[in-house]
Design a protein around this motif. Structure first.
Motif, PDB file in Angstrom:
ATOM      1  N   THR A   1      25.654 -12.015 -51.510  1.00 32.08           N
ATOM      2  CA  THR A   1      25.926 -10.756 -52.200  1.00 32.08           C
ATOM      3  C   THR A   1      25.324  -9.586 -51.435  1.00 32.08           C
ATOM      4  N   VAL A   2      26.137  -8.541 -51.274  1.00 34.65           N
ATOM      5  CA  VAL A   2      25.680  -7.289 -50.678  1.00 34.65           C
ATOM      6  C   VAL A   2      25.761  -6.240 -51.781  1.00 34.65           C
ATOM      7  N   THR A   3      24.643  -5.574 -52.066  1.00 39.77           N
ATOM      8  CA  THR A   3      24.609  -4.560 -53.114  1.00 39.77           C
ATOM      9  C   THR A   3      24.411  -3.198 -52.480  1.00 39.77           C
ATOM     10  N   LEU A   4      25.316  -2.270 -52.807  1.00 41.21           N
ATOM     11  CA  LEU A   4      25.207  -0.885 -52.378  1.00 41.21           C
ATOM     12  C   LEU A   4      24.417  -0.145 -53.451  1.00 41.21           C
ATOM     13  N   LEU A   5      23.349   0.538 -53.041  1.00 44.98           N
ATOM     14  CA  LEU A   5      22.428   1.177 -53.979  1.00 44.98           C
ATOM     15  C   LEU A   5      22.352   2.681 -53.744  1.00 44.98           C
ATOM     16  N   ASP A   6      22.143   3.405 -54.835  1.00 44.61           N
ATOM     17  CA  ASP A   6      21.859   4.836 -54.786  1.00 44.61           C
ATOM     18  C   ASP A   6      20.390   4.996 -55.157  1.00 44.61           C
ATOM     19  N   GLU A   7      19.608   5.599 -54.277  1.00 46.83           N
ATOM     20  CA  GLU A   7      18.184   5.798 -54.548  1.00 46.83           C
ATOM     21  C   GLU A   7      17.958   7.286 -54.801  1.00 46.83           C
ATOM     22  N   ARG A   8      17.218   7.574 -55.872  1.00 47.64           N
ATOM     23  CA  ARG A   8      16.944   8.967 -56.218  1.00 47.64           C
ATOM     24  C   ARG A   8      15.580   9.074 -56.890  1.00 47.64           C
ATOM     25  N   PRO A   9      14.980  10.267 -56.800  1.00 51.04           N
ATOM     26  CA  PRO A   9      13.673  10.438 -57.424  1.00 51.04           C
ATOM     27  C   PRO A   9      13.790  10.570 -58.944  1.00 51.04           C
ATOM     28  N   ILE A  10      12.755  10.116 -59.632  1.00 51.28           N
ATOM     29  CA  ILE A  10      12.653  10.341 -61.070  1.00 51.28           C
ATOM     30  C   ILE A  10      11.923  11.669 -61.233  1.00 51.28           C
ATOM     31  N   LEU A  11      12.445  12.508 -62.083  1.00 51.96           N
ATOM     32  CA  LEU A  11      11.817  13.807 -62.292  1.00 51.96           C
ATOM     33  C   LEU A  11      10.390  13.657 -62.792  1.00 51.96           C
ATOM     34  N   LEU A  12       9.559  14.551 -62.387  1.00 55.40           N
ATOM     35  CA  LEU A  12       8.182  14.714 -62.836  1.00 55.40           C
ATOM     36  C   LEU A  12       7.157  13.764 -62.221  1.00 55.40           C
ATOM     37  N   ASN A  13       7.475  12.496 -61.988  1.00 54.30           N
ATOM     38  CA  ASN A  13       6.408  11.600 -61.546  1.00 54.30           C
ATOM     39  C   ASN A  13       6.487  11.189 -60.075  1.00 54.30           C
ATOM     40  N   GLY A  14       7.479  11.619 -59.352  1.00 58.92           N
ATOM     41  CA  GLY A  14       7.561  11.356 -57.921  1.00 58.92           C
ATOM     42  C   GLY A  14       7.982   9.955 -57.522  1.00 58.92           C
ATOM     43  N   GLN A  15       8.254   9.084 -58.480  1.00 58.39           N
ATOM     44  CA  GLN A  15       8.723   7.743 -58.145  1.00 58.39           C
ATOM     45  C   GLN A  15      10.229   7.778 -57.870  1.00 58.39           C
TER      46      GLN A  15
END
Length: 110
Positions: free
Chosen positions: A40-54
């Protein structure tokens, strides 16, 4: 599990796809990534969570190899994966990736 040759080929295809798509994104806070696990190959979207920097990752599409070829899956809001019924499995991974990139049905989003 993918054989070493196939895995290396998929990594090369995905590395090129990710590089091309991340450089063209209007929001530099979001970036595409991928993960390979077994067949399996998974295409992911990575983005910051507001306020906590994670950062969080959200699966956009999955490509699963079966005896018939690569199948495409999409993810619903309840975090469940569903096969893209109107697209037949294809032995050509790049063709399946193009279908996701074109997103004619508007289900893979941006």
């Amino acid at each position: 599990m993918l054989d070493p040759f196939t895995k290396k080929r998929i990594e090369k295809i995905m590395d090129h796809f990710i590089k091309a798509n991340n450089s063209g994104r209007s929001n530099p806070q979001r970036k595409l990534k991928y993960r390979i696990h077994e067949d399996t190959v998974t295409l992911l979207d990575e983005r910051p969570i507001l306020l906590n920097g994670q950062w969080i990752e959200w699966g956009i599409a999955q490509f699963c190899r079966s005896d018939q070829g690569w199948c495409i899956y999409w993810r619903d809001l309840k975090n469940h994966w569903h096969v893209l019924d109107n697209v037949k499995p294809n032995a050509d991974f790049e063709q399946q990736l193009k279908i996701v990139e074109q997103d004619c049905q508007g289900i893979f989003g941006d």
